[in-house]
Design an enzyme around this catalytic site. Structure first.
Site, short mmCIF file in Angstrom:
data_model
loop_
_atom_site.label_atom_id
_atom_site.label_comp_id
_atom_site.label_asym_id
_atom_site.label_seq_id
_atom_site.Cartn_x
_atom_site.Cartn_y
_atom_site.Cartn_z
N HIS A 112 0.84 -1.21 0.00
CA HIS A 112 0.00 0.00 0.00
C HIS A 112 0.88 1.26 0.00
CE1 HIS A 112 -3.18 -2.53 2.30
NE2 HIS A 112 -3.65 -2.32 1.09
N LYS A 163 -15.84 -7.97 3.58
CA LYS A 163 -14.81 -8.30 4.58
C LYS A 163 -15.21 -7.84 5.97
CE LYS A 163 -10.97 -7.62 1.30
NZ LYS A 163 -9.88 -6.68 0.96
N ARG A 205 -1.97 -6.01 -8.63
CA ARG A 205 -0.89 -6.96 -8.37
C ARG A 205 -0.76 -7.97 -9.50
NH1 ARG A 205 -3.08 -8.17 -2.48
NH2 ARG A 205 -4.89 -8.16 -3.82
N SER A 260 -3.02 -7.76 2.76
CA SER A 260 -3.29 -7.62 4.20
C SER A 260 -3.70 -8.96 4.80
CB SER A 260 -4.42 -6.60 4.42
OG SER A 260 -4.01 -5.32 4.01
O1 PNS Z 1 -8.81 -2.92 0.22
P1 PNS Z 1 -10.11 -3.43 -0.39
O2 PNS Z 1 -10.92 -4.17 0.66
O3 PNS Z 1 -9.89 -4.25 -1.62
O4 PNS Z 1 -10.94 -2.12 -0.82
C1 PNS Z 1 -12.23 -2.24 -1.40
C2 PNS Z 1 -12.99 -0.91 -1.26
C3 PNS Z 1 -13.10 -0.55 0.23
C4 PNS Z 1 -12.21 0.17 -1.99
C5 PNS Z 1 -14.40 -1.10 -1.89
O5 PNS Z 1 -15.08 -2.15 -1.23
C6 PNS Z 1 -15.22 0.19 -1.85
O6 PNS Z 1 -15.04 1.06 -2.68
N1 PNS Z 1 -16.13 0.30 -0.85
C7 PNS Z 1 -16.94 1.49 -0.65
C8 PNS Z 1 -18.38 1.27 -1.09
C9 PNS Z 1 -18.53 1.51 -2.58
O7 PNS Z 1 -18.27 2.57 -3.10
N2 PNS Z 1 -18.98 0.45 -3.29
C10 PNS Z 1 -19.17 0.49 -4.71
C11 PNS Z 1 -17.87 0.24 -5.45
S1 PNS Z 1 -18.17 -0.71 -6.87
#
Ligand code: PNS
Length: 164
Positions: free
Chosen positions: A17, A41, A90, A128
């Site tokens: 990150h 998650k 990645r 993570s």
């Molecule tokens: O580190 P991660 O868990 O891969 O991040 C995923 C994250 C938090 C960026 C994604 O779940 C997100 O954007 N969540 C916020 C809610 C949202 O906007 N959802 C629609 C996106 S398609």
């Protein structure tokens, strides 16, 4: 001035990150690391702890800030007039999910584009969840998380093992 958002769960922040944030901070005027909820998650670290860890490893940047949000990433970007979402890629296995998210976010907020930075080769395998797994079994995570927070992460898992 271009504002970019680096969104994620950061549960916890990894050297992978930090590599993406460092490179984003070199490209964009202002970078907001946004701690969000991933509905898929269940976080191990509280939101407050994840923010604290992020703050401790980003003190060297003059143009990086940390924020949290309990809503859609697309809406946050609108509110902050952020025109860029930065994501690290990645491997091909990340691509389908990230592509879907990028297209959805673009549909929800056409004023924001997603930019993908390819992860550095040495961080290809890092996540993570891998770090949580090693730390939960008392393993050495010093190569995977910034030095300033490794002991803190291990202590949290040690405490959890002792509480069980
Ligand atoms: O580190 P991660 O868990 O891969 O991040 C995923 C994250 C938090 C960026 C994604 O779940 C997100 O954007 N969540 C916020 C809610 C949202 O906007 N959802 C629609 C996106 S398609």
């Amino acid at each position: 001035m271009t504002t970019a958002v680096c969104p994620g769960s950061f549960d916890p922040v990894t050297v992978g990150h930090l590599d993406i944030v460092t490179r984003a901070a070199n490209i964009f005027d202002r970078v907001i690391i946004l701690v969000l909820t991933n509905p898929a998650k269940q976080p191990v670290f509280s939101e407050q702890k994840r923010v604290e860890l992020l703050k401790r490893v980003t003190t060297q940047f003059g143009n990086v800030e940390i924020d949290t949000y309990n809503g859609l990433l697309a809406d946050y970007c609108k509110q902050k007039q952020a025109t860029v979402i930065v994501k690290g890629l990645r491997a091909m296995s990340d691509f389908e999910y990230e592509f879907q998210q990028a297209l959805t976010n673009k549909k929800l907020n056409p004023g924001t584009d997603t930019v993908f930075l390819t992860t550095s080769a040495e961080n290809m395998y890092l996540s993570s969840s891998v770090i949580r797994n090693i730390a939960s079994l008392g393993g050495d995570i010093s190569d995977f998380v910034p030095g300033a927070i490794a002991a803190d992460i291990l202590n949290q898992f040690k405490q959890e093992r002792e509480d069980q």
